[in-house]
Design an enzyme around this catalytic site. Structure first.
Site, PDB file in Angstrom:
ATOM      1  N   THR A 110       0.830  -1.196   0.000  1.00  0.00           N
ATOM      2  CA  THR A 110       0.000   0.000   0.000  1.00  0.00           C
ATOM      3  C   THR A 110       0.869   1.253   0.000  1.00  0.00           C
ATOM      4  OG1 THR A 110      -1.704   1.186   1.232  1.00  0.00           O
ATOM      5  CG2 THR A 110      -0.210  -0.136   2.531  1.00  0.00           C
ATOM      6  N   SER A 150      -1.408   3.200  10.572  1.00  0.00           N
ATOM      7  CA  SER A 150      -2.356   2.331  11.299  1.00  0.00           C
ATOM      8  C   SER A 150      -1.687   0.971  11.481  1.00  0.00           C
ATOM      9  CB  SER A 150      -3.666   2.153  10.512  1.00  0.00           C
ATOM     10  OG  SER A 150      -3.454   1.270   9.413  1.00  0.00           O
ATOM     11  N   TYR A 190      -2.910  -1.715  10.505  1.00  0.00           N
ATOM     12  CA  TYR A 190      -3.045  -2.374   9.190  1.00  0.00           C
ATOM     13  C   TYR A 190      -1.884  -1.981   8.269  1.00  0.00           C
ATOM     14  CZ  TYR A 190      -3.910  -2.204   4.243  1.00  0.00           C
ATOM     15  OH  TYR A 190      -3.718  -2.274   2.893  1.00  0.00           O
ATOM     16  N   HIS A 191      -1.672  -0.663   8.109  1.00  0.00           N
ATOM     17  CA  HIS A 191      -0.605  -0.230   7.199  1.00  0.00           C
ATOM     18  C   HIS A 191       0.750  -0.776   7.678  1.00  0.00           C
ATOM     19  CE1 HIS A 191      -3.685   2.829   5.950  1.00  0.00           C
ATOM     20  NE2 HIS A 191      -3.099   2.682   4.777  1.00  0.00           N
ATOM     21  N   LYS A 232       1.615  -4.218   6.423  1.00  0.00           N
ATOM     22  CA  LYS A 232       2.145  -4.247   5.056  1.00  0.00           C
ATOM     23  C   LYS A 232       3.643  -3.954   5.048  1.00  0.00           C
ATOM     24  CE  LYS A 232      -1.725  -4.782   2.641  1.00  0.00           C
ATOM     25  NZ  LYS A 232      -1.969  -5.901   1.732  1.00  0.00           N
ATOM     26  N   VAL A 273     -15.719  14.779   5.528  1.00  0.00           N
ATOM     27  CA  VAL A 273     -14.277  15.038   5.440  1.00  0.00           C
ATOM     28  C   VAL A 273     -13.720  15.058   6.857  1.00  0.00           C
ATOM     29  CG1 VAL A 273     -12.570  16.803   4.838  1.00  0.00           C
ATOM     30  CG2 VAL A 273     -14.484  16.307   3.285  1.00  0.00           C
ATOM     31  N   GLU A 290      -3.438  11.717  11.910  1.00  0.00           N
ATOM     32  CA  GLU A 290      -2.776  11.849  10.604  1.00  0.00           C
ATOM     33  C   GLU A 290      -2.596  13.330  10.293  1.00  0.00           C
ATOM     34  OE1 GLU A 290      -5.461  10.121   7.689  1.00  0.00           O
ATOM     35  OE2 GLU A 290      -7.073  11.506   8.189  1.00  0.00           O
TER      36      GLU A 290
HETATM   37  P1  NAD Z   1     -10.972  -7.468   0.390  1.00  0.00           P
HETATM   38  O1  NAD Z   1     -11.057  -7.558   1.875  1.00  0.00           O
HETATM   39  O2  NAD Z   1     -12.203  -7.189  -0.376  1.00  0.00           O
HETATM   40  O3  NAD Z   1     -10.303  -8.813  -0.197  1.00  0.00           O
HETATM   41  C1  NAD Z   1      -9.363  -9.574   0.498  1.00  0.00           C
HETATM   42  C2  NAD Z   1      -9.796 -11.032   0.401  1.00  0.00           C
HETATM   43  O4  NAD Z   1      -8.833 -11.846   1.091  1.00  0.00           O
HETATM   44  C3  NAD Z   1     -11.143 -11.283   1.061  1.00  0.00           C
HETATM   45  O5  NAD Z   1     -11.999 -11.959   0.172  1.00  0.00           O
HETATM   46  C4  NAD Z   1     -10.816 -12.127   2.281  1.00  0.00           C
HETATM   47  O6  NAD Z   1     -11.832 -13.061   2.589  1.00  0.00           O
HETATM   48  C5  NAD Z   1      -9.509 -12.803   1.874  1.00  0.00           C
HETATM   49  N1  NAD Z   1      -8.626 -13.146   2.998  1.00  0.00           N
HETATM   50  C6  NAD Z   1      -8.217 -12.344   4.012  1.00  0.00           C
HETATM   51  N2  NAD Z   1      -7.409 -13.016   4.845  1.00  0.00           N
HETATM   52  C7  NAD Z   1      -7.291 -14.271   4.346  1.00  0.00           C
HETATM   53  C8  NAD Z   1      -6.586 -15.435   4.765  1.00  0.00           C
HETATM   54  N3  NAD Z   1      -5.860 -15.439   5.888  1.00  0.00           N
HETATM   55  N4  NAD Z   1      -6.671 -16.554   4.006  1.00  0.00           N
HETATM   56  C9  NAD Z   1      -7.421 -16.560   2.869  1.00  0.00           C
HETATM   57  N5  NAD Z   1      -8.115 -15.504   2.432  1.00  0.00           N
HETATM   58  C10 NAD Z   1      -8.048 -14.368   3.172  1.00  0.00           C
HETATM   59  O7  NAD Z   1      -9.835  -6.372   0.075  1.00  0.00           O
HETATM   60  P2  NAD Z   1      -9.515  -5.614  -1.302  1.00  0.00           P
HETATM   61  O8  NAD Z   1     -10.046  -4.242  -1.192  1.00  0.00           O
HETATM   62  O9  NAD Z   1      -9.864  -6.469  -2.450  1.00  0.00           O
HETATM   63  O10 NAD Z   1      -7.933  -5.502  -1.193  1.00  0.00           O
HETATM   64  C11 NAD Z   1      -7.116  -6.564  -1.648  1.00  0.00           C
HETATM   65  C12 NAD Z   1      -5.661  -6.271  -1.322  1.00  0.00           C
HETATM   66  O11 NAD Z   1      -5.269  -5.046  -1.928  1.00  0.00           O
HETATM   67  C13 NAD Z   1      -5.391  -6.125   0.167  1.00  0.00           C
HETATM   68  O12 NAD Z   1      -4.178  -6.750   0.485  1.00  0.00           O
HETATM   69  C14 NAD Z   1      -5.296  -4.631   0.364  1.00  0.00           C
HETATM   70  O13 NAD Z   1      -4.445  -4.322   1.433  1.00  0.00           O
HETATM   71  C15 NAD Z   1      -4.731  -4.161  -0.962  1.00  0.00           C
HETATM   72  N6  NAD Z   1      -5.140  -2.781  -1.276  1.00  0.00           N
HETATM   73  C16 NAD Z   1      -6.454  -2.451  -1.392  1.00  0.00           C
HETATM   74  C17 NAD Z   1      -6.815  -1.142  -1.683  1.00  0.00           C
HETATM   75  C18 NAD Z   1      -8.250  -0.703  -1.800  1.00  0.00           C
HETATM   76  O14 NAD Z   1      -8.496   0.506  -1.964  1.00  0.00           O
HETATM   77  N7  NAD Z   1      -9.223  -1.592  -1.737  1.00  0.00           N
HETATM   78  C19 NAD Z   1      -5.809  -0.176  -1.875  1.00  0.00           C
HETATM   79  C20 NAD Z   1      -4.476  -0.546  -1.755  1.00  0.00           C
HETATM   80  C21 NAD Z   1      -4.139  -1.860  -1.452  1.00  0.00           C
HETATM   81  N1  USQ Z   2     -11.415   9.948   5.015  1.00  0.00           N
HETATM   82  C1  USQ Z   2     -12.257  11.015   5.229  1.00  0.00           C
HETATM   83  N2  USQ Z   2     -13.585  10.773   5.297  1.00  0.00           N
HETATM   84  C2  USQ Z   2     -14.122   9.522   5.138  1.00  0.00           C
HETATM   85  C3  USQ Z   2     -13.240   8.445   4.898  1.00  0.00           C
HETATM   86  C4  USQ Z   2     -11.896   8.688   4.852  1.00  0.00           C
HETATM   87  O1  USQ Z   2     -11.821  12.179   5.380  1.00  0.00           O
HETATM   88  O2  USQ Z   2     -15.344   9.397   5.218  1.00  0.00           O
HETATM   89  C5  USQ Z   2      -9.968  10.188   4.923  1.00  0.00           C
HETATM   90  C6  USQ Z   2      -9.113   9.425   5.922  1.00  0.00           C
HETATM   91  O3  USQ Z   2      -8.985  10.121   7.140  1.00  0.00           O
HETATM   92  C7  USQ Z   2      -7.800   9.286   5.160  1.00  0.00           C
HETATM   93  C8  USQ Z   2      -8.232   9.214   3.711  1.00  0.00           C
HETATM   94  O4  USQ Z   2      -9.557   9.724   3.656  1.00  0.00           O
HETATM   95  O5  USQ Z   2      -7.025  10.420   5.326  1.00  0.00           O
HETATM   96  C9  USQ Z   2      -8.228   7.830   3.121  1.00  0.00           C
HETATM   97  O6  USQ Z   2      -9.017   6.958   3.903  1.00  0.00           O
HETATM   98  P1  USQ Z   2      -9.537   5.568   3.303  1.00  0.00           P
HETATM   99  O7  USQ Z   2     -10.350   4.897   4.362  1.00  0.00           O
HETATM  100  O8  USQ Z   2     -10.146   5.796   1.987  1.00  0.00           O
HETATM  101  O9  USQ Z   2      -8.142   4.826   3.009  1.00  0.00           O
HETATM  102  P2  USQ Z   2      -7.112   4.069   3.930  1.00  0.00           P
HETATM  103  O10 USQ Z   2      -7.548   3.969   5.329  1.00  0.00           O
HETATM  104  O11 USQ Z   2      -5.768   4.680   3.687  1.00  0.00           O
HETATM  105  O12 USQ Z   2      -7.128   2.597   3.338  1.00  0.00           O
HETATM  106  C10 USQ Z   2      -7.492   2.295   1.987  1.00  0.00           C
HETATM  107  C11 USQ Z   2      -7.701   0.794   1.883  1.00  0.00           C
HETATM  108  C12 USQ Z   2      -6.395   0.080   2.192  1.00  0.00           C
HETATM  109  C13 USQ Z   2      -5.295   0.618   1.287  1.00  0.00           C
HETATM  110  C14 USQ Z   2      -5.173   2.125   1.368  1.00  0.00           C
HETATM  111  C15 USQ Z   2      -4.260   2.687   0.301  1.00  0.00           C
HETATM  112  O13 USQ Z   2      -8.723   0.384   2.797  1.00  0.00           O
HETATM  113  O14 USQ Z   2      -6.554  -1.314   1.994  1.00  0.00           O
HETATM  114  O15 USQ Z   2      -4.086   0.026   1.658  1.00  0.00           O
HETATM  115  O16 USQ Z   2      -6.462   2.717   1.111  1.00  0.00           O
HETATM  116  S1  USQ Z   2      -3.327   4.069   0.890  1.00  0.00           S
HETATM  117  O17 USQ Z   2      -4.245   5.056   1.429  1.00  0.00           O
HETATM  118  O18 USQ Z   2      -2.586   4.569  -0.232  1.00  0.00           O
HETATM  119  O19 USQ Z   2      -2.461   3.565   1.937  1.00  0.00           O
END
Ligand code: NAD
Ligand code: USQ
Length: 385
Positions: A144, A179, A181-182, A185, A254, A325
């Site tokens: 990410t 976070s 989560y981040h 990664k 926002v 943040e």
């Molecule tokens: P998602 O949660 O919709 O999909 C992830 C899938 O992985 C789910 O179907 C879940 O059931 C499966 N999963 C999770 N843990 C597992 C495990 N231990 N074993 C088997 N399956 C498992 O998420 P997404 O939005 O499709 O994102 C996919 C990937 O891309 C993630 O790694 C996320 O961090 C990354 N990513 C997403 C975004 C975004 O905006 N959605 C942005 C940047 C990076």
């Molecule tokens: N935000 C708002 N209002 C909202 C929702 C979000 O102001 O209603 C703000 C948040 O505070 C943040 C930004 O928008 O500053 C992005 O939030 P987000 O929830 O859209 O994104 P984030 O938490 O960063 O996570 C998402 C995905 C994650 C991926 C990441 C890419 O859930 O899987 O890794 O985007 S990145 O942001 O480049 O790290």
């Protein structure tokens, strides 16, 4: 190529699987369906209805004549992971299968521990399964953009040349994520780089920005192929969420000033980036990093864009930021490597937003209004709440 898509039932995994299949690859998908479980836990559902994986695979066979193999199991179960890699014999593994919501990872201790265990252990099992089965397999891992955080210097693609006290080295770019989560990664990236260095694995870490959109060329071919579309304050990402809030006639939330600038990418570009990375593998021993985003925008500008283009009057509301943040910061990112491989980005245009408005409008009756306001606060643990 034989390509295994882990997390192939998710928002991005499913459209990627059908895209790779359409492009002529033999595709397998794996998932443990935990994403559907989080919906039950949070009492929400995807705005667009989604079919079970078995129905999706059957629909794809009917529509395209192509077969997708499925593996149901958990990557943290090493026996499952090894068996799947041995049976499917992939050339490339695309790894999406992680808990991906920052707010979910910040709910409390249990959710932080779950997120890091699920993500880090699953990825480590996968690295071992690849190394012990066939170290030639190319790992394409979803990282990410948030791994870097928001430093006051330009962000490079994974690596940085540093000169310190007169000596120079090429180092992994410093990370300052926002976070648990981040952070998971970041831990994954370090483990993958180490595996490339010691075992000679080949890996591409895709530091992806926030994805928006809901349809791809393949998923629109049958409504049973639809992917999820999240709006709730835990899993809904900012642009998709704002589009759905606008459809519901709710203010766009926002957080704070809204000067937070983020990298964005259209879902149609995501699936194409994965194809490009898989078809152009890293060298043996190479840990390659691509910044997978196509444009950058502040949260306030995203809100204004969604509001301005919407046919109805839409309010923008500033809420106290539940996260910790920077609300205004420098942001300049290098993201040329995927374009060099042939990516032709879709930039955020009125056409895309207009079609997203239509989808949001069609299904807005499925939204639960109680799930819209942010409830997870980053500071909660230290405030005794
Ligand atoms: P998602 O949660 O919709 O999909 C992830 C899938 O992985 C789910 O179907 C879940 O059931 C499966 N999963 C999770 N843990 C597992 C495990 N231990 N074993 C088997 N399956 C498992 O998420 P997404 O939005 O499709 O994102 C996919 C990937 O891309 C993630 O790694 C996320 O961090 C990354 N990513 C997403 C975004 C975004 O905006 N959605 C942005 C940047 C990076
Ligand atoms: N935000 C708002 N209002 C909202 C929702 C979000 O102001 O209603 C703000 C948040 O505070 C943040 C930004 O928008 O500053 C992005 O939030 P987000 O929830 O859209 O994104 P984030 O938490 O960063 O996570 C998402 C995905 C994650 C991926 C990441 C890419 O859930 O899987 O890794 O985007 S990145 O942001 O480049 O790290």
């Amino acid at each position: 190529m034989r390509i295994l898509v882990l997390g192939g039932d998710g928002y991005l995994g499913w459209p990627t699987a059908v895209h790779l299949s359409e492009c002529g690859h033999d595709v397998g998908v794996a998932d443990n369906f935990v994403r559907r479980q989080y919906d039950h836990e949070l009492g929400v559902q995807s705005l667009v209805p989604i079919e079970p994986l078995s129905v999706r695979v059957k629909a794809w066979r009917e529509v395209s004549g192509k077969q997708i193999e499925t593996y149901v199991g958990d990557l943290t179960d090493s026996e499952f992971t090894y068996r799947m890699i041995r049976e499917f014999r992939p050339d490339a593994v695309v790894h999406f299968a992680e808990q991906r919501a920052a707010p979910y990872s910040m709910i409390d201790r249990a959710h932080a521990v779950y997120t890091q265990t699920n993500n880090v252990v699953g990825n480590l099992n996968l690295l071992y399964a690849i190394a012990e089965t066939n170290p030639d397999i190319h790992l394409v891992k979803l990282g990410t953009m948030g791994e870097y955080g928001y430093p006051n210097i330009d962000i490079e693609e994974g690596w940085l040349n540093i000169t310190h006290n007169g000596r120079t080295d090429r180092m992994l770019y410093p990370k300052r994520p926002g976070s648990f989560y981040h952070l998971s990664k970041v831990h994954d990236s370090h483990n993958i780089e180490f595996a490339c260095r010691i075992w000679g694995l080949r890996a591409t870490d895709l530091n992806q920005g926030i994805v928006y959109g809901q349809q791809t060329d393949e998923t629109i071919r049958d409504e049973r192929l639809a992917t999820r579309f999240d709006y709730d304050a835990v899993f809904g990402t900012v642009l998709n969420r704002f589009v759905i809030l606008a459809a519901l006639g709710q203010p766009l939330t926002v957080y704070g000033e809204g000067g937070q600038t983020r990298g964005l990418i259209d879902i149609r570009d995501t699936v194409e980036c994965i194809r490009l990375a898989a078809e152009n593998p890293a060298e043996r021993g190479e840990f390659r990093v691509f910044n997978q985003m196509t444009e950058a925008m502040s949260v306030l500008d995203i809100a204004k864009l969604v509001a301005d283009l919407h046919p109805n009057a839409v309010d923008v509301e500033h809420l106290d930021n539940p996260r910790v943040e920077a609300e205004s910061h420098y942001y300049k990112v290098t993201h040329t490597r995927l374009v060099e491989l042939g990516l032709k980005p879709h930039l955020l245009s009125d056409t895309l937003l207009t079609s997203l408005y239509g989808i949001a409008d069609q299904y807005k009756h499925r939204a639960d209004l109680d799930a819209l306001r942010p409830g997870v606060r980053w500071r909660a643990a230290a405030e005794g709440k």
